[in-house]
Enzyme design. Structure first.
Site, PDB file in Angstrom:
ATOM      1  N   ASP A 199       0.874  -1.166   0.000  1.00  0.00           N
ATOM      2  CA  ASP A 199       0.000   0.000   0.000  1.00  0.00           C
ATOM      3  C   ASP A 199       0.917   1.223   0.000  1.00  0.00           C
ATOM      4  OD1 ASP A 199      -2.061   1.815   0.104  1.00  0.00           O
ATOM      5  OD2 ASP A 199      -3.147   0.805   1.714  1.00  0.00           O
TER       6      ASP A 199
HETATM    7  C1  BGC Z   1      -4.939   3.320   0.012  1.00  0.00           C
HETATM    8  C2  BGC Z   1      -4.981   2.309  -1.081  1.00  0.00           C
HETATM    9  C3  BGC Z   1      -4.831   2.985  -2.415  1.00  0.00           C
HETATM   10  C4  BGC Z   1      -3.546   3.781  -2.430  1.00  0.00           C
HETATM   11  C5  BGC Z   1      -3.301   4.498  -3.737  1.00  0.00           C
HETATM   12  C6  BGC Z   1      -3.737   4.238  -0.105  1.00  0.00           C
HETATM   13  O1  BGC Z   1      -3.847   5.299   0.781  1.00  0.00           O
HETATM   14  O2  BGC Z   1      -4.946   2.682   1.267  1.00  0.00           O
HETATM   15  O3  BGC Z   1      -6.180   1.597  -1.034  1.00  0.00           O
HETATM   16  O4  BGC Z   1      -4.856   2.040  -3.440  1.00  0.00           O
HETATM   17  O5  BGC Z   1      -3.594   4.738  -1.398  1.00  0.00           O
HETATM   18  O6  BGC Z   1      -4.180   5.529  -3.924  1.00  0.00           O
END
Ligand code: BGC
Length: 994
Positions: free
Chosen positions: A375
């Site tokens: 993530d």
């Molecule tokens: C989120 C993810 C997301 C990523 C990219 C993160 O803050 O937890 O679910 O895919 O950002 O935007």
């Protein structure tokens, strides 16, 4: 200006001068970086992925892992200040001040002693090494063969380039990997997901995951995935960051529950698998996220909430398998190309460096063949994460947002050259990414043209303008080009009408929970409706802000991070720009035939007198209320991601009560992210009908009209339980709002008992149970027959051997090969794979994580995608017939729950606790004609098994199972038993109606 030539992306990455590591904004903590143990460069590996605390400020100078609180950093920052004040006359004051400051900090962070006390004995993570290599299953064989050939031709820096994002907003997408142009391997564009395409123009704003879960319609789950994938492909997106199946909904107020499909592993697993198949059938890679235990937003990641470390979700082995990892296994079985590890720690080891989680459960037990991506900033260590099974770092930056100071990139190059990350591991990381690309057919140049042939992303996440910066995240790149091409994707000959599909899903995701006196459906022509005395037209009032659009515009708030106007989706990275939003006011006004109806509006939630006086004049009142939540990086009105309570927001309860007091036919529509307490008014007789409309996306009002007027007979079912009060969800179901330690600890002490399993175990009456929902007709089930297939022994067959992973050249190149190419122009903060000097490479005997020296034995539960293939063999076939007792078309969800034999014991004779019942299969049946349809559902060996923590395998208890067939978790009119001991096939009761 023309769009920058595709090679430009590569030129930027490979032509720039040496990476500048002096980060101005970080200068006050530069001494921290000096001995940051999480980078491998030039120093031995010291991080142990299984250590309980992984503070980024751990000092290795004295060889220990001290757990330093925030105060320590502050002390470093204020050293100069302290020296000036360290004079005798003030020494005393300074000491007192220091004492007070330390006390405050320790108290606010909870204190180390709290951490010690809170970590359960078995709350630590077992080491699992080395990473199982990909290429072991038949269905990926060709992809791995091609990938091995391609990776075999790559240099070290080219390989590293593929594993590392190029940095936040350095490319057009939210995540961009480095390309290997020389061999035709592109920069991959990764984009959110899971509700639609974030930051993308004119794409569909689909109903959210929770709405899709509420449809219980496998076909729609698939079709939505396919539509989502199609749009992604047309926009040049290689990887969609969805679907989401974690959080699963353990905490009803969890801020991101709405991105997933509901609070049950079977429902989540089936919906996720269908979505993945849909996305990947278009050639786009799907990402199963967030793996795993990210059940609340508070403290989900380091520093975001003031604590230096993320929360630790402490999950026992059985609950991990039977609840949290279950939908991921279904996703892997569906062939998912990527899995995203989550921000939180799992049993006190960060999910993205937790070897048990990635190497053990995901890659060995579940046989995952694709790649694990972090993530965004969930990676908290360099070498440890690589050894624990992480394959790609996103967005590429290091420990802080957009710092350009990657834990991989050049650091990974060094780590491989100094042997702290074996070349074999890097080869596997890259091969997994490249194999996924081949597996999805993205090497087909007609389907996926190279950037030079006008392929690649044709939108920018960072501007809506046609022209924009190519690397907006870099302070020294001013290159611009055409970045938005506004490619239409929602309605095409190839993929059909996505607006119509979105409407169908939003409609089926509405759950009718109350309909007394057959209040619904309404008649739009007014036929048969009795006028209120003294009026010429039938008066209908539409109440509440949620019936109307946001007056500032549908996309006024960043990532939809506010609750203004009608609620179409939650907020955060899972939200998208709405291309349009049909409000309920618009559609209802248009639907009620004008000559017969007078439709009035009251668009406020607060003015009690005005609403009351308007309500008293109406024959029918439709009240719209809502409840919103989202991702923790945004907050609104004191809601920091997770909801503060489960009540309707913005005075919703008061509005309903007020209207219902003055209007005898009140209909309530609830747009919501999840379970909402309805108790303040649900039993008020004037509240005749209640629709839980979830998060409908762009087609909101049309969906409401479809159900309200009976054009579509409601068939949604609750994907969670609605309790009478919050406490009914159990003592461990609340959000941890205040840290209870430097590493906040959250013990999942309820084990398997989330949602309906908890209500069943403790015999608590919910308001509306999991699986519940009304139709405008009744249904009847009968003629249940349950057949077991073959003998159902305790254990699955032995683990199949699997294929040998492709052979790779694991020798190390010379460090010179990794140096910056001469004369390269460098972009600041951009993540490159090159090293500054060969003297950075110091080989030595590096300490490895605990357990690294001994190869972990393989799990008997593994051997195929999703697990041992025998687990997915059909064990039980359920047949019945279903009758629509009404005279209009309808759809009905038939649900299968099982109860395990009583008194199950393990190999030591110890009792094994079993839930009262668990959902194991469902199917939605449609009726036009005939009125009776055959029902057929199958259960697999895994469906009958529990996870035996002693045998570390799925085990079917021997004895008599009960199979329940019906319409919700508490409306199960048909039962049958079958015995695994005798292999008997028994018939159940013959009739069951609702
Ligand atoms: C989120 C993810 C997301 C990523 C990219 C993160 O803050 O937890 O679910 O895919 O950002 O935007």
């Amino acid at each position: 200006m023309p769009l920058k030539a595709p090679e430009a992306y590569e030129l930027d990455r490979s032509e720039s001068p040496a990476m500048d590591h002096s980060h101005d904004e970080d200068s006050d903590v530069s001494d921290v970086d000096e001995f940051d143990p999480l980078r491998s460069s030039g120093r031995p590996y010291t991080d142990d992925a299984s250590q309980p605390i992984r503070s980024v400020f751990d000092s290795e100078k004295n060889g220990s892992f001290s757990k330093q609180p925030l105060a320590w950093l502050d002390t470093q920052r204020k050293r100069g200040w302290l020296q000036r004040w360290l004079i005798p006359s003030r020494f005393c004051c300074v000491l007192i001040l220091l004492f007070v400051a330390t006390l405050v900090l320790l108290l606010s962070a909870g204190g180390i002693w709290v951490y010690k006390a809170a970590v359960p004995d078995d709350g630590e993570s077992e080491p699992w090494y080395p990473t199982p290599r990909g290429g072991t299953v038949e269905s990926w064989k060709d992809a791995y063969k091609k990938a091995a050939d391609l990776v075999g031709q790559m240099t070290l820096v080219e390989k590293v380039n593929i594993t590392s994002g190029i940095g936040w907003s350095m490319g057009m997408c939210v995540g961009n990997t480095g390309p290997v142009d020389r061999l035709g391997f592109p920069s991959l564009c990764l984009q959110d997901g899971p509700l639609g395409l974030r930051f993308v123009d004119n794409a569909t704003a689909w109903p959210a995951g929770i709405t899709v879960g509420a449809t219980w319609n496998k076909e729609l789950m698939y079709e939505r995935g396919k539509g989502h994938g199609f749009e992604a492909k047309k926009k040049g997106i290689n990887v969609i960051l969805g679907p989401s199946m974690g959080p699963i909904g353990r905490l009803p107020a969890g801020g991101r529950n709405w991105e997933g499909f509901g609070s049950d592993p079977t429902l989540q697993g089936i919906a996720a698998a269908q979505t993945i198949k849909g996305i990947q059938d278009t050639g786009v890679m799907a990402t199963a996220k967030h793996y795993v235990g990210n059940e609340q937003e508070h403290f989900r990641q380091s520093w975001e909430w003031g604590t230096p470390n993320a929360i630790s979700s402490n999950i026992d082995d059985r609950a991990m398998h039977e609840i949290y990892a279950w939908p991921f296994a279904d996703s892997v079985r569906a062939g998912v190309a990527s899995v995203m590890c989550s921000y939180n720690q799992l049993n006190n080891s960060y999910a993205c460096q937790n070897s048990k989680l990635m190497n053990g459960i995901l890659k060995d037990e579940m046989g995952f063949q694709g790649f694990v991506q972090s993530d965004w900033l969930a990676q908290r260590s360099g070498v440890a994460s690589a050894l624990a099974g992480l394959d790609m770092t996103m967005p590429g930056d290091g420990l802080k947002w957009a710092d350009g100071n990657s834990l991989w990139g050049a650091e990974l190059t060094k780590a491989v050259l100094n042997t702290s990350v074996p070349m074999e591991r890097l080869n596997d990381m890259v091969t997994r990414v490249v194999a996924a690309w081949y597996q999805l057919g993205q090497d087909d140049k007609d389907e996926w043209p190279a950037v030079a042939d006008r392929g690649g992303p044709n939108f920018s996440s960072w501007t809506d303008d046609k022209e924009g910066e190519l690397h907006p995240g870099s302070p020294n790149s001013k290159e611009t080009g055409v970045v938005n091409k506004y490619v239409p994707v929602r309605k095409t000959d190839e993929s059909g009408d996505h607006d119509a599909l979105a409407r169908k899903i939003a409609t089926e995701g509405i759950v009718l929970v109350k309909n007394s006196d057959s209040m619904l459906p309404l008649n739009r022509t007014g036929k048969g409706v009795v006028y209120k005395a003294g009026t010429e037209k039938i008066k209908v009032g539409i109440f509440g802000e949620d019936a109307f659009p946001n007056p500032n515009g549908n996309n006024a708030c960043e990532d939809r991070g506010c609750n203004v106007g009608t609620l179409a989706m939650g907020w955060g990275s899972g939200a998208v720009e709405l291309p349009y939003l049909v409000s309920s006011w618009e559609t209802l006004k248009a639907n009620f035939v004008e000559d017969r109806y007078e439709v009035t509006q009251w668009r406020y939630n607060d003015d009690h007198e005005g609403a009351a006086s308007m309500a008293s004049e109406q024959r029918t009142c439709i009240v719209f209320i809502n409840s919103d939540a989202g991702e923790g990086f945004l907050s609104w009105d004191g809601i920091k991601g997770d909801r503060n309570d489960l009540h309707p927001q913005k005075n919703g309860d008061a509005l309903v009560k007020n209207v219902a007091e003055h209007c005898e036919n009140t209909i309530v529509v609830v747009h919501t992210v999840g379970p909402t307490i309805l108790e303040e008014w649900i039993e008020v007789p004037a509240v005749k009908a209640v629709m839980i409309a979830h998060l409908p996306g762009q087609e909101s009002g049309n969906a409401i009209a479809d159900v309200l007027f009976g054009d579509v007979n409601p068939s949604g079912r609750l994907p969670y339980t609605i309790a009478k009060k919050e406490e009914d969800y159990g003592p461990s179901s609340g959000i941890l709002f205040y840290p209870n330690g430097i590493v906040p600890q959250q013990n999942f002490s309820e084990g398997l008992y989330i949602d309906y399993r908890y209500f069943d175990k403790h015999d608590i009456e919910p308001r509306y149970e999991f699986g519940y929902g009304l139709s405008y007709v009744d249904f009847k089930l009968n003629s249940l027959v349950v057949n077991t297939r073959g003998s159902i022994g305790e254990l699955p067959k032995g683990r199949p051997k699997g294929l040998k992973p492709p052979k790779m050249d694991d020798s190390l190149p010379s460090p010179e090969s990794a140096l910056w190419p001469e004369g390269m122009r460098k972009l600041k903060k951009y993540i490159y794979p090159y090293i500054d000097s060969t003297s950075d490479i110091k080989k030595g005997a590096y300490p490895y994580p605990r357990g690294y020296g001994r190869a972990h034995e393989l799990s008997p539960a593994g051997g195929g995608e999703g697990g041992n293939p025998d687990l997915f063999e059909t064990a039980v076939v359920v047949q019945a017939s279903l009758t629509n007792l009404g005279d209009i078309p309808a759809a009905c969800v038939v649900q299968v729950y099982i109860s395990y034999p009583s008194n199950v014991t393990d190999t030591d004779g110890e009792p094994v606790d079993m839930p009262v019942k668990v959902l194991r299969a469902f199917e939605k049946y449609y009726f036009d004609e005939p009125k009776r349809v055959p029902v057929k559902l199958e259960l697999t060996r895994r469906d009958l098994s529990y996870w035996d923590v002693k045998r570390q395998n799925w085990v079917i208890p021997q004895g008599e199972f009960t199979l329940h067939l019906g319409f919700s978790s508490r409306d199960l009119p048909m039962q049958s038993t079958f015995s695994t001991l005798l292999g008997l096939n028994l018939r159940g009761n013959q009739d069951g109606a609702r």
